[in-house]
Scaffold this motif. Structure first.
Motif, PDB file in Angstrom:
ATOM      1  N   GLY A   1      87.434 -10.343  57.397  1.00 15.20           N
ATOM      2  CA  GLY A   1      88.037 -10.463  58.735  1.00 15.20           C
ATOM      3  C   GLY A   1      89.209 -11.335  58.833  1.00 15.20           C
ATOM      4  N   GLY A   2      89.168 -12.413  57.746  1.00 11.14           N
ATOM      5  CA  GLY A   2      90.498 -13.276  57.642  1.00 11.14           C
ATOM      6  C   GLY A   2      91.343 -13.188  56.707  1.00 11.14           C
ATOM      7  N   VAL A   3      91.044 -13.294  55.346  1.00 11.91           N
ATOM      8  CA  VAL A   3      92.090 -13.401  54.492  1.00 11.91           C
ATOM      9  C   VAL A   3      92.530 -12.058  54.053  1.00 11.91           C
ATOM     10  N   LEU A   4      91.585 -11.017  53.900  1.00  8.71           N
ATOM     11  CA  LEU A   4      92.207  -9.629  53.686  1.00  8.71           C
ATOM     12  C   LEU A   4      93.025  -9.106  54.949  1.00  8.71           C
ATOM     13  N   LEU A   5      92.749  -9.407  56.118  1.00  4.22           N
ATOM     14  CA  LEU A   5      93.388  -9.128  57.160  1.00  4.22           C
ATOM     15  C   LEU A   5      94.897  -9.533  57.137  1.00  4.22           C
ATOM     16  N   PHE A   6      94.948 -10.810  56.725  1.00  3.12           N
ATOM     17  CA  PHE A   6      96.105 -11.400  56.597  1.00  3.12           C
ATOM     18  C   PHE A   6      97.290 -10.915  55.505  1.00  3.12           C
ATOM     19  N   LEU A   7      96.500 -10.608  54.518  1.00  7.52           N
ATOM     20  CA  LEU A   7      97.230 -10.093  53.381  1.00  7.52           C
ATOM     21  C   LEU A   7      97.827  -8.678  53.640  1.00  7.52           C
ATOM     22  N   PHE A   8      96.795  -7.808  54.439  1.00  6.99           N
ATOM     23  CA  PHE A   8      97.481  -6.568  54.750  1.00  6.99           C
ATOM     24  C   PHE A   8      98.545  -6.773  55.630  1.00  6.99           C
ATOM     25  N   GLY A   9      98.462  -7.694  56.763  1.00  5.38           N
ATOM     26  CA  GLY A   9      99.614  -8.000  57.674  1.00  5.38           C
ATOM     27  C   GLY A   9     100.834  -8.366  56.974  1.00  5.38           C
ATOM     28  N   VAL A  10     100.643  -9.205  56.052  1.00  7.98           N
ATOM     29  CA  VAL A  10     101.914  -9.991  54.965  1.00  7.98           C
ATOM     30  C   VAL A  10     102.596  -8.619  54.463  1.00  7.98           C
ATOM     31  N   TYR A  11     101.631  -7.789  53.984  1.00  5.84           N
ATOM     32  CA  TYR A  11     102.398  -6.361  53.293  1.00  5.84           C
ATOM     33  C   TYR A  11     103.166  -5.625  54.167  1.00  5.84           C
ATOM     34  N   TYR A  12     102.726  -5.610  55.393  1.00  9.61           N
ATOM     35  CA  TYR A  12     103.650  -4.815  56.567  1.00  9.61           C
ATOM     36  C   TYR A  12     104.930  -5.754  57.033  1.00  9.61           C
ATOM     37  N   ARG A  13     104.570  -6.702  56.953  1.00  6.02           N
ATOM     38  CA  ARG A  13     106.038  -7.858  57.267  1.00  6.02           C
ATOM     39  C   ARG A  13     106.859  -7.833  56.338  1.00  6.02           C
ATOM     40  N   LEU A  14     106.557  -7.808  54.972  1.00  4.04           N
ATOM     41  CA  LEU A  14     107.323  -7.870  53.833  1.00  4.04           C
ATOM     42  C   LEU A  14     108.026  -6.531  53.741  1.00  4.04           C
ATOM     43  N   ILE A  15     107.322  -5.766  54.048  1.00  2.00           N
ATOM     44  CA  ILE A  15     107.762  -4.058  53.692  1.00  2.00           C
ATOM     45  C   ILE A  15     107.823  -3.337  55.060  1.00  2.00           C
ATOM     46  N   PRO A  16     108.873  -3.785  55.978  1.00  2.00           N
ATOM     47  CA  PRO A  16     108.726  -3.202  57.427  1.00  2.00           C
ATOM     48  C   PRO A  16     108.697  -1.525  57.365  1.00  2.00           C
ATOM     49  N   ALA A  17     109.267  -1.080  56.409  1.00  2.98           N
ATOM     50  CA  ALA A  17     109.203   0.444  56.493  1.00  2.98           C
ATOM     51  C   ALA A  17     107.612   1.001  56.516  1.00  2.98           C
ATOM     52  N   ALA A  18     106.781   0.271  55.744  1.00  3.91           N
ATOM     53  CA  ALA A  18     105.360   0.642  55.663  1.00  3.91           C
ATOM     54  C   ALA A  18     104.920   0.023  56.992  1.00  3.91           C
TER      55      ALA A  18
ATOM     56  N   LEU B   1      71.282 -19.629  57.103  1.00  7.80           N
ATOM     57  CA  LEU B   1      70.910 -18.298  57.374  1.00  7.80           C
ATOM     58  C   LEU B   1      72.283 -17.324  57.619  1.00  7.80           C
ATOM     59  N   LEU B   2      73.502 -17.936  58.467  1.00  5.42           N
ATOM     60  CA  LEU B   2      74.588 -16.867  58.732  1.00  5.42           C
ATOM     61  C   LEU B   2      75.438 -17.031  57.750  1.00  5.42           C
ATOM     62  N   SER B   3      75.155 -17.754  56.354  1.00  2.67           N
ATOM     63  CA  SER B   3      76.233 -17.831  55.519  1.00  2.67           C
ATOM     64  C   SER B   3      76.847 -16.648  55.077  1.00  2.67           C
ATOM     65  N   PRO B   4      76.091 -15.269  54.821  1.00  4.22           N
ATOM     66  CA  PRO B   4      76.747 -14.328  54.390  1.00  4.22           C
ATOM     67  C   PRO B   4      77.669 -13.643  55.568  1.00  4.22           C
ATOM     68  N   ALA B   5      77.319 -13.948  56.721  1.00  6.70           N
ATOM     69  CA  ALA B   5      78.266 -13.420  57.980  1.00  6.70           C
ATOM     70  C   ALA B   5      79.559 -14.352  57.893  1.00  6.70           C
ATOM     71  N   HIS B   6      79.283 -15.642  57.631  1.00  3.76           N
ATOM     72  CA  HIS B   6      80.513 -16.438  57.766  1.00  3.76           C
ATOM     73  C   HIS B   6      81.230 -15.900  56.585  1.00  3.76           C
ATOM     74  N   ALA B   7      80.881 -15.901  55.514  1.00  6.46           N
ATOM     75  CA  ALA B   7      81.758 -15.423  54.135  1.00  6.46           C
ATOM     76  C   ALA B   7      82.592 -14.453  54.272  1.00  6.46           C
ATOM     77  N   HIS B   8      81.644 -13.347  54.991  1.00  8.33           N
ATOM     78  CA  HIS B   8      82.497 -11.859  55.359  1.00  8.33           C
ATOM     79  C   HIS B   8      83.795 -12.234  56.202  1.00  8.33           C
ATOM     80  N   LEU B   9      83.178 -12.802  57.284  1.00 13.77           N
ATOM     81  CA  LEU B   9      84.086 -13.073  58.506  1.00 13.77           C
ATOM     82  C   LEU B   9      85.525 -13.694  57.660  1.00 13.77           C
ATOM     83  N   ASN B  10      85.313 -14.736  57.023  1.00 12.50           N
ATOM     84  CA  ASN B  10      86.444 -15.309  56.661  1.00 12.50           C
ATOM     85  C   ASN B  10      87.203 -14.635  55.454  1.00 12.50           C
ATOM     86  N   LEU B  11      86.578 -13.647  54.770  1.00 12.57           N
ATOM     87  CA  LEU B  11      87.090 -13.148  53.664  1.00 12.57           C
ATOM     88  C   LEU B  11      87.829 -11.838  53.976  1.00 12.57           C
TER      89      LEU B  11
END
Ligand code: HEM
Length: 126
Positions: free
Chosen positions: A43-60, A31-41
Motif C-alpha cells: 500500500g506504500g512503497v509499491l503504490l508510490f513506485l507505480f505513481g512515479v512511473y506515471y509521473r515520469l512517463i505522462p503518456a502512460a 500480532l499485526l506485523s504481517p498487516a503492517h509489513a504489507h501495508l507499508n510495502l
C-alpha cells in the motif's frame, strides 16, 4: 493525474504504517506485523513506485488504463493488509476480505504489465 493521487495516498499510508509499527514496538505485541509489513510495502512503497512511473512517463499516466490500474491498486493495496489485520484479530474469520483485496491487487498488477509493455513498445518512455 492518477500518478499524483497514488503518491499522495502512498505517503499517507506510509505515515500510518510507521505509526502502527511504533505502536507495535511500544506494546511489544507483534500480532499485526504481517498487516503492517504489507501495508507499508504494497500500500506504500509499491503504490508510490507505480505513481512515479506515471509521473515520469505522462503518456502512460494519462491513459484510462492507468487510471483504472491506480484506482484498483489503491483499493486492493489497502483492503489486503487491512483484511490481514482483521483476519488475525478475528481468529482467522473474514478471510474473504484479504482474499478479495489480493485478487484486486493481482488484477491491477496484470494491468500494470500491459501498461508498461504498451508504453515501452510505443516508444513513449524514451
Ligand atoms: C517508523 C517506522 C517503522 C517501525 C517503528 C516499524 C516497526 C516494526 C515492528 C515492531 C515489526 C515487528 C518485528 C517483529 O515481529 O519482531 C516490524 C516488522 C516489519 N516491518 Fe516495520 N516498522 C516501520 C516501518 C516499516 C516500513 C516503512 C516497512 C516497509 C516498507 C516495514 C516493513 C516491515 C516488514 C517487512 C516486517 C516483517 C513482518 C513479519 O515478519 O511478519 N516497516 N516493523
Amino acid at each position: 493525474m492518477i500518478g499524483s493521487l497514488m503518491m499522495c495516498v502512498s505517503a499517507l499510508v506510509l505515515l500510518i504504517g510507521m505509526v502502527a509499527g511504533i505502536v507495535m514496538g511500544i506494546r511489544q505485541d507483534f500480532l499485526l506485523s504481517p498487516a503492517h509489513a504489507h501495508l507499508n510495502l504494497v500500500g506504500g512503497v509499491l503504490l508510490f513506485l507505480f505513481g512515479v512511473y506515471y509521473r515520469l512517463i505522462p503518456a502512460a499516466g494519462r491513459s484510462l488504463l492507468a487510471k483504472v490500474q491506480g484506482a484498483m491498486h489503491i483499493v486492493g493495496g489497502i483492503m489486503f493488509p487491512v483484511g490481514i489485520g482483521i483476519t488475525l484479530l478475528a481468529n482467522h474469520a473474514y478471510m474473504a476480505i484479504p482474499i478479495i483485496g489480493s485478487l484486486i491487487m493481482l488484477a491491477a498488477m496484470a494491468l500494470f504489465v500491459v501498461i508498461v509493455l504498451r508504453t515501452e513498445r510505443s516508444g513513449a518512455a524514451a
